[in-house]
Design a protein around this motif. Structure first.
Motif, PDB file in Angstrom:
ATOM      1  N   TYR A 151       0.852  -1.186   0.000  1.00  0.00           N
ATOM      2  CA  TYR A 151       0.000   0.000   0.000  1.00  0.00           C
ATOM      3  C   TYR A 151       0.888   1.236   0.000  1.00  0.00           C
ATOM      4  O   TYR A 151       1.935   1.266   0.645  1.00  0.00           O
ATOM      5  CB  TYR A 151      -0.901   0.026   1.231  1.00  0.00           C
ATOM      6  CG  TYR A 151      -2.146  -0.833   1.131  1.00  0.00           C
ATOM      7  CD1 TYR A 151      -2.490  -1.469  -0.053  1.00  0.00           C
ATOM      8  CD2 TYR A 151      -2.979  -1.001   2.225  1.00  0.00           C
ATOM      9  CE1 TYR A 151      -3.617  -2.255  -0.144  1.00  0.00           C
ATOM     10  CE2 TYR A 151      -4.124  -1.783   2.156  1.00  0.00           C
ATOM     11  CZ  TYR A 151      -4.439  -2.412   0.958  1.00  0.00           C
ATOM     12  OH  TYR A 151      -5.566  -3.180   0.871  1.00  0.00           O
ATOM     13  N   VAL A 152       0.453   2.246  -0.735  1.00  0.00           N
ATOM     14  CA  VAL A 152       1.178   3.507  -0.790  1.00  0.00           C
ATOM     15  C   VAL A 152       0.246   4.601  -0.293  1.00  0.00           C
ATOM     16  O   VAL A 152      -0.874   4.749  -0.797  1.00  0.00           O
ATOM     17  CB  VAL A 152       1.645   3.826  -2.226  1.00  0.00           C
ATOM     18  CG1 VAL A 152       2.443   5.128  -2.241  1.00  0.00           C
ATOM     19  CG2 VAL A 152       2.475   2.681  -2.787  1.00  0.00           C
ATOM     20  N   THR A 153       0.682   5.366   0.687  1.00  0.00           N
ATOM     21  CA  THR A 153      -0.154   6.422   1.243  1.00  0.00           C
ATOM     22  C   THR A 153       0.721   7.601   1.644  1.00  0.00           C
ATOM     23  O   THR A 153       1.946   7.484   1.710  1.00  0.00           O
ATOM     24  CB  THR A 153      -0.955   5.907   2.452  1.00  0.00           C
ATOM     25  OG1 THR A 153      -1.887   6.896   2.873  1.00  0.00           O
ATOM     26  CG2 THR A 153      -0.033   5.552   3.611  1.00  0.00           C
ATOM     27  N   ARG A 154       0.091   8.711   1.921  1.00  0.00           N
ATOM     28  CA  ARG A 154       0.813   9.906   2.345  1.00  0.00           C
ATOM     29  C   ARG A 154       0.482  10.208   3.801  1.00  0.00           C
ATOM     30  O   ARG A 154      -0.685  10.229   4.188  1.00  0.00           O
ATOM     31  CB  ARG A 154       0.429  11.099   1.462  1.00  0.00           C
ATOM     32  CG  ARG A 154       1.200  12.375   1.782  1.00  0.00           C
ATOM     33  CD  ARG A 154       0.787  13.510   0.849  1.00  0.00           C
ATOM     34  NE  ARG A 154       1.167  13.242  -0.518  1.00  0.00           N
ATOM     35  CZ  ARG A 154       2.386  13.432  -1.010  1.00  0.00           C
ATOM     36  NH1 ARG A 154       3.347  13.894  -0.227  1.00  0.00           N
ATOM     37  NH2 ARG A 154       2.656  13.182  -2.265  1.00  0.00           N
ATOM     38  N   LEU A 155       1.516  10.416   4.608  1.00  0.00           N
ATOM     39  CA  LEU A 155       1.354  10.721   6.027  1.00  0.00           C
ATOM     40  C   LEU A 155       1.689  12.189   6.275  1.00  0.00           C
ATOM     41  O   LEU A 155       2.698  12.693   5.768  1.00  0.00           O
ATOM     42  CB  LEU A 155       2.275   9.840   6.874  1.00  0.00           C
ATOM     43  CG  LEU A 155       2.120   8.327   6.693  1.00  0.00           C
ATOM     44  CD1 LEU A 155       3.136   7.612   7.563  1.00  0.00           C
ATOM     45  CD2 LEU A 155       0.706   7.882   7.045  1.00  0.00           C
ATOM     46  N   THR A 156       0.869  12.860   7.043  1.00  0.00           N
ATOM     47  CA  THR A 156       1.093  14.263   7.372  1.00  0.00           C
ATOM     48  C   THR A 156       2.180  14.395   8.440  1.00  0.00           C
ATOM     49  O   THR A 156       2.191  13.662   9.425  1.00  0.00           O
ATOM     50  CB  THR A 156      -0.202  14.918   7.875  1.00  0.00           C
ATOM     51  OG1 THR A 156      -1.212  14.770   6.883  1.00  0.00           O
ATOM     52  CG2 THR A 156       0.006  16.395   8.163  1.00  0.00           C
ATOM     53  N   THR A 157       3.112  15.323   8.226  1.00  0.00           N
ATOM     54  CA  THR A 157       4.171  15.588   9.196  1.00  0.00           C
ATOM     55  C   THR A 157       4.223  17.078   9.486  1.00  0.00           C
ATOM     56  O   THR A 157       3.532  17.875   8.849  1.00  0.00           O
ATOM     57  CB  THR A 157       5.540  15.135   8.660  1.00  0.00           C
ATOM     58  OG1 THR A 157       5.906  15.961   7.540  1.00  0.00           O
ATOM     59  CG2 THR A 157       5.509  13.682   8.220  1.00  0.00           C
ATOM     60  N   ASP A 158       5.061  17.474  10.436  1.00  0.00           N
ATOM     61  CA  ASP A 158       5.201  18.890  10.765  1.00  0.00           C
ATOM     62  C   ASP A 158       5.761  19.695   9.597  1.00  0.00           C
ATOM     63  O   ASP A 158       5.513  20.891   9.468  1.00  0.00           O
ATOM     64  CB  ASP A 158       6.121  19.062  11.989  1.00  0.00           C
ATOM     65  CG  ASP A 158       5.468  18.564  13.264  1.00  0.00           C
ATOM     66  OD1 ASP A 158       4.222  18.441  13.276  1.00  0.00           O
ATOM     67  OD2 ASP A 158       6.190  18.284  14.228  1.00  0.00           O
ATOM     68  N   ASN A 159       6.539  19.031   8.743  1.00  0.00           N
ATOM     69  CA  ASN A 159       7.163  19.720   7.607  1.00  0.00           C
ATOM     70  C   ASN A 159       6.382  19.546   6.305  1.00  0.00           C
ATOM     71  O   ASN A 159       6.887  19.855   5.233  1.00  0.00           O
ATOM     72  CB  ASN A 159       8.590  19.214   7.414  1.00  0.00           C
ATOM     73  CG  ASN A 159       9.462  19.510   8.608  1.00  0.00           C
ATOM     74  OD1 ASN A 159       9.351  20.570   9.207  1.00  0.00           O
ATOM     75  ND2 ASN A 159      10.327  18.569   8.969  1.00  0.00           N
ATOM     76  N   GLY A 160       5.158  19.046   6.394  1.00  0.00           N
ATOM     77  CA  GLY A 160       4.346  18.815   5.196  1.00  0.00           C
ATOM     78  C   GLY A 160       3.804  17.407   5.207  1.00  0.00           C
ATOM     79  O   GLY A 160       2.869  17.100   5.936  1.00  0.00           O
ATOM     80  N   SER A 161       4.427  16.533   4.413  1.00  0.00           N
ATOM     81  CA  SER A 161       3.970  15.146   4.375  1.00  0.00           C
ATOM     82  C   SER A 161       5.078  14.247   3.833  1.00  0.00           C
ATOM     83  O   SER A 161       6.014  14.715   3.181  1.00  0.00           O
ATOM     84  CB  SER A 161       2.720  15.011   3.497  1.00  0.00           C
ATOM     85  OG  SER A 161       3.013  15.368   2.152  1.00  0.00           O
ATOM     86  N   GLU A 162       4.953  12.966   4.114  1.00  0.00           N
ATOM     87  CA  GLU A 162       5.878  11.958   3.628  1.00  0.00           C
ATOM     88  C   GLU A 162       5.087  10.784   3.064  1.00  0.00           C
ATOM     89  O   GLU A 162       4.021  10.439   3.584  1.00  0.00           O
ATOM     90  CB  GLU A 162       6.787  11.455   4.749  1.00  0.00           C
ATOM     91  CG  GLU A 162       7.785  12.484   5.260  1.00  0.00           C
ATOM     92  CD  GLU A 162       8.909  12.746   4.282  1.00  0.00           C
ATOM     93  OE1 GLU A 162       9.130  11.892   3.392  1.00  0.00           O
ATOM     94  OE2 GLU A 162       9.556  13.799   4.402  1.00  0.00           O
ATOM     95  N   VAL A 163       5.601  10.180   2.008  1.00  0.00           N
ATOM     96  CA  VAL A 163       4.961   8.993   1.436  1.00  0.00           C
ATOM     97  C   VAL A 163       5.440   7.769   2.206  1.00  0.00           C
ATOM     98  O   VAL A 163       6.631   7.638   2.509  1.00  0.00           O
ATOM     99  CB  VAL A 163       5.294   8.851  -0.056  1.00  0.00           C
ATOM    100  CG1 VAL A 163       4.676   7.583  -0.629  1.00  0.00           C
ATOM    101  CG2 VAL A 163       4.784  10.074  -0.820  1.00  0.00           C
ATOM    102  N   ALA A 164       4.509   6.884   2.557  1.00  0.00           N
ATOM    103  CA  ALA A 164       4.836   5.677   3.310  1.00  0.00           C
ATOM    104  C   ALA A 164       4.394   4.448   2.528  1.00  0.00           C
ATOM    105  O   ALA A 164       3.490   4.522   1.682  1.00  0.00           O
ATOM    106  CB  ALA A 164       4.170   5.699   4.680  1.00  0.00           C
ATOM    107  N   TYR A 165       5.026   3.310   2.828  1.00  0.00           N
ATOM    108  CA  TYR A 165       4.769   2.061   2.107  1.00  0.00           C
ATOM    109  C   TYR A 165       4.493   0.951   3.117  1.00  0.00           C
ATOM    110  O   TYR A 165       5.284   0.012   3.262  1.00  0.00           O
ATOM    111  CB  TYR A 165       5.962   1.726   1.219  1.00  0.00           C
ATOM    112  CG  TYR A 165       6.367   2.878   0.336  1.00  0.00           C
ATOM    113  CD1 TYR A 165       5.768   3.067  -0.899  1.00  0.00           C
ATOM    114  CD2 TYR A 165       7.320   3.811   0.759  1.00  0.00           C
ATOM    115  CE1 TYR A 165       6.114   4.143  -1.710  1.00  0.00           C
ATOM    116  CE2 TYR A 165       7.666   4.890  -0.040  1.00  0.00           C
ATOM    117  CZ  TYR A 165       7.060   5.052  -1.265  1.00  0.00           C
ATOM    118  OH  TYR A 165       7.391   6.126  -2.051  1.00  0.00           O
TER     119      TYR A 165
END
Length: 224
Positions: A151-165
């Motif tokens: 699965y590929v999704t985007r996680l929200t972070t303090d600096n914007g977001s990161e893609v996670a797998y």
């Protein structure tokens, strides 16, 4: 720590837990900017490969930070070359750890191309990079590969977001990489099934917590 802070966090987490995930099947990896955050995820059939320098912590303390930067730059450049040559893509780079992916396409099965890439990386290090370094600075890496669905999704972070797998194939590719010693590639059974007869002959059974795991030792190309 106050109870109202904990209750507020619990409510936010509950919203995530109660959210219905929408899964979309995808043939290949999208550009990072196309991946939405929140409830939407993409399901991709892929071969994930982890690459990591062996004993990089010891090496860093020996060669000094400036030299280590050069070594990382050389190592990353040759990894990118091998990955691009086999139509793969780099997903993440964290320190000396590189996560990359391959999908089935007109050039071949994802697992076969991942193994091709692994052999090229080991060969480039041995034949092109290490000859430039002092003997005590020479590097080697371990590589782990697993094939399946991620699965590929985007996680929200303090600096914007990161893609996670998030997937067990991501976890196992990382574990295989950690187990692999110098010039070794550890693969799962699905990756093994992708290999042609010649490459299967190089594989040996390898004992891990996952059944039907294989190892390729001294995994480099023959130089003509």
């Amino acid at each position: 720590m106050k109870q109202n802070e904990l209750d507020s966090l619990k409510n936010e987490l509950k919203q995530i837990y109660d959210r219905k995930i929408e899964v979309t099947n995808q043939n290949g990896f999208l550009d990072r900017n196309q991946i939405p955050s929140g409830k939407k995820v993409y399901n991709i059939e892929t071969s994930l490969m982890f690459i990591d320098i062996r004993s990089s912590t010891v090496l860093s303390s020996t060669v000094g930070r400036k030299t280590m930067v050069k070594i990382y730059q050389m190592y990353t450049k040759l990894c990118k070359k091998a990955i691009n040559e086999n139509n793969g893509m780099i997903l993440q780079i964290v320190g000396d750890g590189i996560l990359c992916a391959f999908t089935n396409d007109s050039t071949g099965n994802s697992g076969q191309r991942a193994v091709y890439t692994a052999l090229s990386i080991h060969t480039y290090i041995a034949e092109s990079m290490n000859p430039l370094l002092s003997k005590e600075w020479e590097i080697s890496c371990g590589i782990g590969i697993r094939t399946g669905h991620v699965y590929v999704t985007r996680l929200t972070t303090d600096n914007g977001s990161e893609v996670a797998y998030p997937s067990d194939i991501t976890n196992y590719a990382s574990k295989f990489c950690g187990l692999a010693e110098k010039n070794q590639v550890i693969i799962d059974s699905k990756t093994y099934d992708h290999l042609n007869k010649k490459f299967k002959e190089y594989c040996e059974p390898y004992q891990t917590s996952m059944p039907n795991t294989y190892i390729i030792k001294e995994a480099t190309w023959e130089i003509e």
